[in-house]
Design a protein around this motif. Structure first.
Motif: not given
Length: 85
Positions: A21-25, A62-64, A31-37, A66-74
């Motif tokens: 699944x592709x997600x837009x900006x 790719x949604x997965x 999802x991550x709480x960060x700005x575009x820049x 982004x989700x993987x990146x979030x899990x790495x932060x956690x």
């Protein structure tokens, strides 16, 4: 022996496409709480997944990934907390 018919074999490309699944900006920023820049800064530094070009100056992630990146932060947070104890 006759050649296998195309319908006799599963089409893995359809299965893969359905799973991605592709997600837009705007969805990424929510999802991550960060700005575009900041997102593009992290991409340039190799710290965030690169977007997929869609054409017409449009991109998506790719949604997965982004989700993987979030899990790495956690996991990094949890490892730092465990190390501090």
């Amino acid at each position: 022996m006759p050649a296998p018919h195309a319908l006799d074999q599963p089409d893995r490309s359809i299965t893969m496409q359905a799973a991605v699944r592709l997600i837009r900006l705007i969805d990424v920023t929510q999802a991550i709480g960060l700005r575009r820049s900041t997102i593009y800064k992290y991409i340039a530094e190799g710290q965030f997944p690169k977007p997929v070009p869609l054409g017409g100056n449009r991109v998506a992630w790719v949604e997965q990934e982004v989700q993987d990146w979030i899990m790495e932060r956690i996991e990094a947070r949890d490892a730092a907390l465990t190390a501090a104890l």
